[in-house]
Motif scaffolding. Structure first.
Motif, mmCIF file in Angstrom:
data_model
loop_
_atom_site.group_PDB
_atom_site.id
_atom_site.type_symbol
_atom_site.label_atom_id
_atom_site.label_comp_id
_atom_site.label_asym_id
_atom_site.label_seq_id
_atom_site.Cartn_x
_atom_site.Cartn_y
_atom_site.Cartn_z
ATOM 1 N N GLY A 198 0.567 -1.283 0.009
ATOM 2 C CA GLY A 198 0.058 -0.056 -0.047
ATOM 3 C C GLY A 198 0.736 1.381 0.082
ATOM 4 O O GLY A 198 0.263 2.391 -0.274
ATOM 5 N N ARG A 199 2.193 1.215 0.246
ATOM 6 C CA ARG A 199 3.058 2.438 0.360
ATOM 7 C C ARG A 199 2.732 3.451 -1.284
ATOM 8 O O ARG A 199 3.191 4.538 -0.989
ATOM 9 C CB ARG A 199 4.377 1.950 0.658
ATOM 10 N N SER A 200 2.460 2.673 -2.045
ATOM 11 C CA SER A 200 2.617 3.293 -3.342
ATOM 12 C C SER A 200 1.188 4.173 -3.418
ATOM 13 O O SER A 200 1.171 5.129 -4.412
ATOM 14 C CB SER A 200 2.297 2.209 -4.568
ATOM 15 N N GLY A 201 0.259 3.913 -2.521
ATOM 16 C CA GLY A 201 -1.023 4.736 -2.750
ATOM 17 C C GLY A 201 -2.180 3.853 -3.260
ATOM 18 O O GLY A 201 -3.045 4.439 -2.993
ATOM 19 N N THR A 202 -2.034 2.858 -4.165
ATOM 20 C CA THR A 202 -2.755 1.785 -4.492
ATOM 21 C C THR A 202 -3.056 0.637 -3.676
ATOM 22 O O THR A 202 -2.191 0.179 -3.407
ATOM 23 C CB THR A 202 -2.603 1.595 -5.969
ATOM 24 N N LYS A 203 -4.251 0.411 -3.211
ATOM 25 C CA LYS A 203 -4.329 -1.015 -2.590
ATOM 26 C C LYS A 203 -5.447 -2.018 -3.129
ATOM 27 O O LYS A 203 -6.356 -1.495 -3.666
ATOM 28 C CB LYS A 203 -4.913 -0.604 -1.360
ATOM 29 N N PRO A 204 -4.837 -3.090 -3.356
ATOM 30 C CA PRO A 204 -3.563 -3.660 -2.980
ATOM 31 C C PRO A 204 -2.529 -3.396 -4.188
ATOM 32 O O PRO A 204 -3.208 -2.848 -5.327
ATOM 33 C CB PRO A 204 -3.695 -5.084 -3.165
ATOM 34 N N ASP A 205 -1.308 -3.305 -3.922
ATOM 35 C CA ASP A 205 -0.316 -2.824 -5.100
ATOM 36 C C ASP A 205 0.633 -4.106 -5.167
ATOM 37 O O ASP A 205 0.848 -4.957 -4.683
ATOM 38 C CB ASP A 205 0.422 -1.740 -4.980
ATOM 39 N N TYR A 206 1.462 -3.909 -6.534
ATOM 40 C CA TYR A 206 2.162 -5.250 -6.759
ATOM 41 C C TYR A 206 3.413 -4.369 -7.193
ATOM 42 O O TYR A 206 3.610 -4.044 -8.492
ATOM 43 C CB TYR A 206 1.659 -5.876 -8.158
ATOM 44 N N VAL A 207 4.202 -3.976 -6.427
ATOM 45 C CA VAL A 207 5.716 -3.043 -6.624
ATOM 46 C C VAL A 207 6.940 -4.090 -6.581
ATOM 47 O O VAL A 207 6.995 -5.058 -5.433
ATOM 48 C CB VAL A 207 5.737 -2.235 -5.536
ATOM 49 N N TYR A 208 7.533 -4.058 -7.686
ATOM 50 C CA TYR A 208 8.927 -4.599 -7.652
ATOM 51 C C TYR A 208 10.023 -3.765 -7.688
ATOM 52 O O TYR A 208 9.902 -2.776 -8.277
ATOM 53 C CB TYR A 208 8.998 -5.446 -9.023
#
Ligand code: MIC
Ligand code: SF4
Length: 642
Positions: free
Chosen positions: A384-394
């Motif tokens: 969620g740190r990116s602001g979108t929940k859920p998120d898929y950050v690599y």
């Protein structure tokens, strides 16, 4: 006492209390401090309340890099407050847009052999230049600005032995990701990671800084590189060669553990959702569709990083399904990229160019679309740190980032053909016009405060006994992003304790603040590595404001534990970790004689549960920590001494 590592040499020069036995409490003199705006407003309010007239460090710098979105008056007011309070107390002020604190500090202020304390967890970035740089809570930085030593436990020094040189398309980020794969997000707790061996000289200072930066994600106290000829060249190119001194480990330096890394064998890596240690080689995840690629953050936004992505994409175009974004680390990086034509190639390929700052790394814009993959060269991919929940950050290297920007899917950059030749500038453009020096005498400077700046709350001393209700029980690796989230909505409230407390634990329990206000005092129960991640002291301040008096966990992350003590919350660990299962949310526990136990130096206390059964809890605290807790927090303690 084993001596002779770079870390030990720097600590020895700065030691003011204690002996250099790993694990024992020590205090060191701090030469330099840095703050950023999101932690700085509070740190300067705390500094002000200590009541001295001017900072007592060699150098203190206040950066504005986190809260750059100005959707109303709050952040803009804070920038003005920070600029005026810097002038008042003798602090350099790096203006909004001048860059990320760690990047600018490395370029313009890092100094081999010196100590740096910063109110940001990635402060160790400057370890790339042979400093001992440590992240801490704002209150500890405020005290360092007042000339007080910094208290910590003497770290174990782990030697990372580097041999060989990195292959094409593989870079510093892949090295530290490999280390995160091997050691996990708690592998560095209580340790300084020190790099040595013949491979060190193959890494430039910006490469070293990228590795030192992500050492924070290991939970390490700091990361240190030697200061050698490469360091001298970097400082010369920054027009600061006069601050260079050689600091090398002795040939017989003793490390508590040695880890071998053969640079030749490294390959492109990624930290998969949603933890920096969830690392796999890129070849295992190739082919996944990507919606967003961002190059930036204090880990990877140096001139070198912009150079590699620009040269790799030159003459090609950004894939139509990808938003490719560039956040240059500093104004210097941006100026250099402009001068060398790198910016032109990026713009022409379709990249979105942003100002210098943290931006999407802390959720200040750049949120990815729903159910999509975002590849970022950043430091953290907590949920969620990116602001979108859920998120898929690599989390990836700049090389892997640009490969995906071109192909639209996760791609091993070694497929892009011949790697571009990178050149380290012989001279960086030096333009310090956005770093404002303080006046000789700041005593007449007026400090400008906006309506969002609220006075610090006052906290009462530790009572004799604690009768607590467990308001929340959480699992392992809880981050400070869970405890006190960031993002564009919450970050502007960093200097407003009542307002920010409304969001406390909102990421795991949206009702937390509401429930907390209905009763108390409270305890929170947690697992291993509790409080990892950011240095934000608001993750201690807000719970304390809401009535939390103790945290009972299997293990703490260093900075968060220090912040809890600073705000008068007792950090307790289970004597038998299996007892974690015995305390449920809603349970009542009593710790009789907690004040007495703190004052007597007791190593252990007993908690009595509602059913009369008992649990043993460990108090691992220095004498100073005990005094601070008894007084109800560091500010009360300092006020009593001044
Ligand atoms: C982060 O990367 O989480 C931050 C934002 O830089 C924090 C500081 C903060 O919360 O203000 C950090 O790393 O300490
Ligand atoms: Fe800024 Fe991100 Fe670095 Fe934190 S990790 S200082 S938010 S760039």
């Amino acid at each position: 006492m084993p001596k002779g590592t770079v870390t030990q040499k720097i600590i020895e020069r700065h030691l003011v209390e204690g002996t250099m036995t790993p694990g024992e409490p020590i205090a060191i003199k701090i030469d330099q401090t840095l703050t950023q705006d999101a932690t700085g407003t509070m740190a300067y309010l705390e500094f002000e309340s200590i009541g001295i007239d001017r900072v007592r460090t060699e150098l203190s710098v206040s950066y504005v890099d986190h809260n750059l979105l100005q959707t109303d008056f709050k952040n803009a007011d804070d920038h003005r407050f920070l600029q005026s309070i810097a002038a008042r107390y003798g602090i350099y002020f790096s203006r909004p847009g001048n860059g990320i604190c760690h990047q600018v500090h490395l370029e313009r202020f890092s100094r081999p052999g010196r100590t740096l304390l910063g109110s940001d967890s990635h402060t160790p970035t400057a370890g790339g230049c042979g400093m001992l740089a440590i992240g801490a809570g704002g209150m500890d930085v405020a005290l360092a600005m007042a000339g007080q030593p910094f208290h910590l436990r003497m770290p174990h020094v782990v030697g990372i032995h580097l041999t060989g040189a990195l292959p094409e398309w593989v870079s510093a980020k892949d090295v530290i990701l490999e280390l995160l794969r091997r050691l996990s997000v708690k592998g560095g707790i209580g340790k300084v990671m020190e790099y040595f061996g013949p491979g060190v000289k193959t890494l430039s200072v910006p490469d070293r800084a990228a590795i030192a930066n992500l050492g924070t994600e290991l939970g390490a106290t700091s990361t240190v590189f030697p200061s050698d000829d490469v360091t001298r060249e970097f400082l010369r190119a920054q027009d600061r060669v006069e601050v260079w001194e050689e600091i090398l480990p002795d040939p017989d330096a003793h490390y508590s553990q040695v880890i071998e890394i053969e640079l030749d064998k490294m390959e492109p890596m990624a930290a998969c959702p949603s933890s920096p240690d969830n690392v796999v080689p890129i070849r295992e995840i190739e082919g996944k569709k990507v919606a967003q690629v961002i190059v930036g953050s204090c880990a990877n936004s140096s001139f070198r990083d912009i150079q590699v992505v620009s040269k790799a994409i030159k003459g090609k175009t950004v894939h139509p399904d990808v938003s490719f974004e560039i956040n240059p680390g500093s104004r210097q990086v941006l100026e250099m990229a402009a001068k060398e034509g790198l910016l032109m190639d990026l713009i022409h390929a379709g990249a979105r160019i942003h100002q210098s700052g943290c931006l999407g790394c802390i959720g200040m814009g750049q949120a990815p679309p729903t159910d999509s993959i975002s590849l970022r060269t950043f430091t953290r991919n907590f949920p969620g740190r990116s602001g979108t929940k859920p998120d898929y950050v690599y989390l990836v290297s700049p090389e892997t980032a640009v490969a995906a920007a071109i192909t639209g899917e996760i791609t091993d950059p070694r497929r892009l053909g011949k790697a571009p030749t990178l050149e380290e500038p012989r001279e960086y453009i030096v333009n310090d016009s956005s770093i404002i020096a303080p006046p000789e005498d700041g005593s007449t400077v007026e400090i400008v405060r906006g309506p969002n700046i609220k006075p610090l709350p006052k906290f009462d001393p530790m009572p004799d006994d604690l009768k607590l209700t467990v308001i929340l029980k959480v699992g392992d690796n809880i981050t400070t992003d869970h405890i006190m989230p960031a993002g564009s909505k919450i970050l502007p409230l960093r200097s407003n304790c009542p307002a920010i407390s409304e969001y406390c634990f909102s990421a795991v329990d949206p009702e937390f603040a509401k429930r907390a206000k209905e009763g108390g005092p409270w305890a929170v129960v947690g697992g291993e590595n509790y409080g990892q991640g950011s240095s934000r002291e608001h993750a201690a301040l807000a719970p304390r404001y809401l009535g939390v008096r103790a945290k009972i966990v299997k293990g703490f992350a260093r900075i968060h534990k220090a912040n809890l003590i600073n705000f008068g919350i007792v950090p307790l660990t289970f004597k038998d970790p299996a007892d974690y299962e015995r305390i449920e949310q809603g349970a009542c526990i009593t710790i009789h004689g907690i004040r007495e136990a703190l004052m007597n130096g007791a190593q252990e206390v007993t908690a009595t549960l509602d059913d009369g059964t008992e649990i043993g809890l460990i108090l691992e605290l220095s004498n100073r920590d005990r005094e601070i807790l008894t007084k109800g927090g560091l500010l009360n303690w300092v006020r009593d001494r001044v």
